[in-house]
Scaffold this motif. Sequence first.
Motif, PDB file in Angstrom:
ATOM      1  N   LEU A  70       0.792  -1.230   0.000  1.00  0.00           N
ATOM      2  CA  LEU A  70       0.000   0.000   0.000  1.00  0.00           C
ATOM      3  C   LEU A  70       0.821   1.275   0.000  1.00  0.00           C
ATOM      4  O   LEU A  70       0.339   2.317  -0.452  1.00  0.00           O
ATOM      5  CB  LEU A  70      -0.943   0.014   1.223  1.00  0.00           C
ATOM      6  N   GLN A  78      -4.212   2.639  -3.752  1.00  0.00           N
ATOM      7  CA  GLN A  78      -5.336   1.762  -3.432  1.00  0.00           C
ATOM      8  C   GLN A  78      -5.676   1.841  -1.947  1.00  0.00           C
ATOM      9  O   GLN A  78      -4.817   1.658  -1.088  1.00  0.00           O
ATOM     10  CB  GLN A  78      -5.005   0.312  -3.798  1.00  0.00           C
ATOM     11  N   ALA A 136      -8.636  -3.705  -0.747  1.00  0.00           N
ATOM     12  CA  ALA A 136      -7.718  -4.841  -0.860  1.00  0.00           C
ATOM     13  C   ALA A 136      -8.245  -6.089  -0.174  1.00  0.00           C
ATOM     14  O   ALA A 136      -7.745  -7.200  -0.418  1.00  0.00           O
ATOM     15  CB  ALA A 136      -6.350  -4.476  -0.265  1.00  0.00           C
ATOM     16  N   ASN A 138      -7.441  -9.064  -4.660  1.00  0.00           N
ATOM     17  CA  ASN A 138      -7.887  -7.688  -4.916  1.00  0.00           C
ATOM     18  C   ASN A 138      -6.780  -6.643  -4.821  1.00  0.00           C
ATOM     19  O   ASN A 138      -7.046  -5.458  -5.007  1.00  0.00           O
ATOM     20  CB  ASN A 138      -9.013  -7.320  -3.946  1.00  0.00           C
ATOM     21  N   VAL A 139      -5.564  -7.050  -4.496  1.00  0.00           N
ATOM     22  CA  VAL A 139      -4.452  -6.097  -4.438  1.00  0.00           C
ATOM     23  C   VAL A 139      -4.051  -5.712  -5.856  1.00  0.00           C
ATOM     24  O   VAL A 139      -3.867  -6.581  -6.722  1.00  0.00           O
ATOM     25  CB  VAL A 139      -3.245  -6.694  -3.683  1.00  0.00           C
ATOM     26  N   ARG A 140      -3.881  -4.401  -6.086  1.00  0.00           N
ATOM     27  CA  ARG A 140      -3.516  -3.910  -7.414  1.00  0.00           C
ATOM     28  C   ARG A 140      -2.036  -3.529  -7.445  1.00  0.00           C
ATOM     29  O   ARG A 140      -1.508  -2.957  -6.496  1.00  0.00           O
ATOM     30  CB  ARG A 140      -4.362  -2.693  -7.786  1.00  0.00           C
ATOM     31  N   ARG A 156       4.588  -4.186  -5.345  1.00  0.00           N
ATOM     32  CA  ARG A 156       4.826  -3.782  -3.960  1.00  0.00           C
ATOM     33  C   ARG A 156       6.301  -3.465  -3.773  1.00  0.00           C
ATOM     34  O   ARG A 156       7.136  -3.741  -4.645  1.00  0.00           O
ATOM     35  CB  ARG A 156       4.414  -4.888  -2.992  1.00  0.00           C
ATOM     36  N   VAL A 190      -6.596 -10.030   3.686  1.00  0.00           N
ATOM     37  CA  VAL A 190      -6.113  -9.658   2.358  1.00  0.00           C
ATOM     38  C   VAL A 190      -5.303 -10.845   1.861  1.00  0.00           C
ATOM     39  O   VAL A 190      -4.324 -11.253   2.502  1.00  0.00           O
ATOM     40  CB  VAL A 190      -5.227  -8.399   2.398  1.00  0.00           C
TER      41      VAL A 190
END
Length: 389
Positions: free
Chosen positions: A112, A117, A122, A127-129, A132, A164
Amino acid sequence: MNDFSFSTVPYIVSTVGASSRLGEHIRDRFPATRRALVVTDAGFLATGLAALPIASLENAGFHVKTYSDVIADPPEHVVLAAVETARQDGTDLVIGLGGGSSMDVAKLIAVLAGSSQPLAEAYGIGNVRGERLPLVQIPTTAGTGSEVTNIAIVTTGSTTKMGVVAPQLYADMAILDAELTLGLPPAVTAATGIDAMVHAIEAYTSRHKKNPLSDMLAREALRLLWANLLPACQPTQDRTASLAARQAMLLGALLAGQAFANAPVAAVHALAYPIGGIFHVPHGLSNALVLPHVLRFNAPAAASHYAELAEIIAPDARGTAQARAEAFAAAMAQLARRTGIPGTLREVGIAETDLDRLVDDAMLQTRLLGNNPRDVTRDDARAIYAAAL
């Protein structure tokens, strides 16, 4: 041979003293990074055990910022504060140093801090875009296996939790160093060790995604944990022996983490989560309290698998698969008693009048219950909790 896929952390270091060379390990893998955020909790920071790894980072040329406000079952505001700390400091490398909560927060910072996002978007699976920040995980307990899993749990209400789950949450590197676990009280060592054993057992019997590789890891994890849990819990003047037992525990917990990250956990966790969420019982102890009773409940559906695991922890068991499965459940219950941790729900302040509330929360864990080798009804859940009283 069934079809399957398997994911895990690509680089693992398991060496006593490895954390004191943390800067060297990271510089070799991430030469372009300069600003490290160490994510831990105040209790671990107070032990002084974080000093050597932090000094190693500084000696390797890193600017080091420490975020130590992590608490057990971290709430959203802790995660968001940690993310903001990383953004303000220009963090380009995140290091989780602690138990499962610290490592979970580190995962979320990594995904994050460089993203727009919102955390709320998330939650859920996949669903994490985006990418990282580089992520290194260093466990200080042998239990959660969070250093090699792709899930982070956040407390979203007074008792509710959200997860998540995404491939981006797998770390780049995990470092196992028993030096960091020497100060753990025996009760914590016992509860976290049994937590790791639950991961291995539930991965081995999971209704979904069970596969030959996760099975191999689960069996070896159980072997290591069973052989070393009691030695790791016992006071000793033999530092070498203690470190050897604790290093084996760390490796067992990691292997169990790799197993359940790919063949997910089930009813033990589904029934343990409400105990922790409502009554603030540590997660490992919550698992230990319901484990023997879930094993007995599952035995009719999982007898062959439990009989195979009995070869590891109850090798003298004889007879039918059901008989060996029952010996397996009995051995696990006896292990918990031998460690001296609480063995009943009453011992942690839970009464019969609390059971309906526990059942209500447990039945919301539909994904976990769906992984269980035997279907669990409301009446079944209540009977398991009643047996655990």
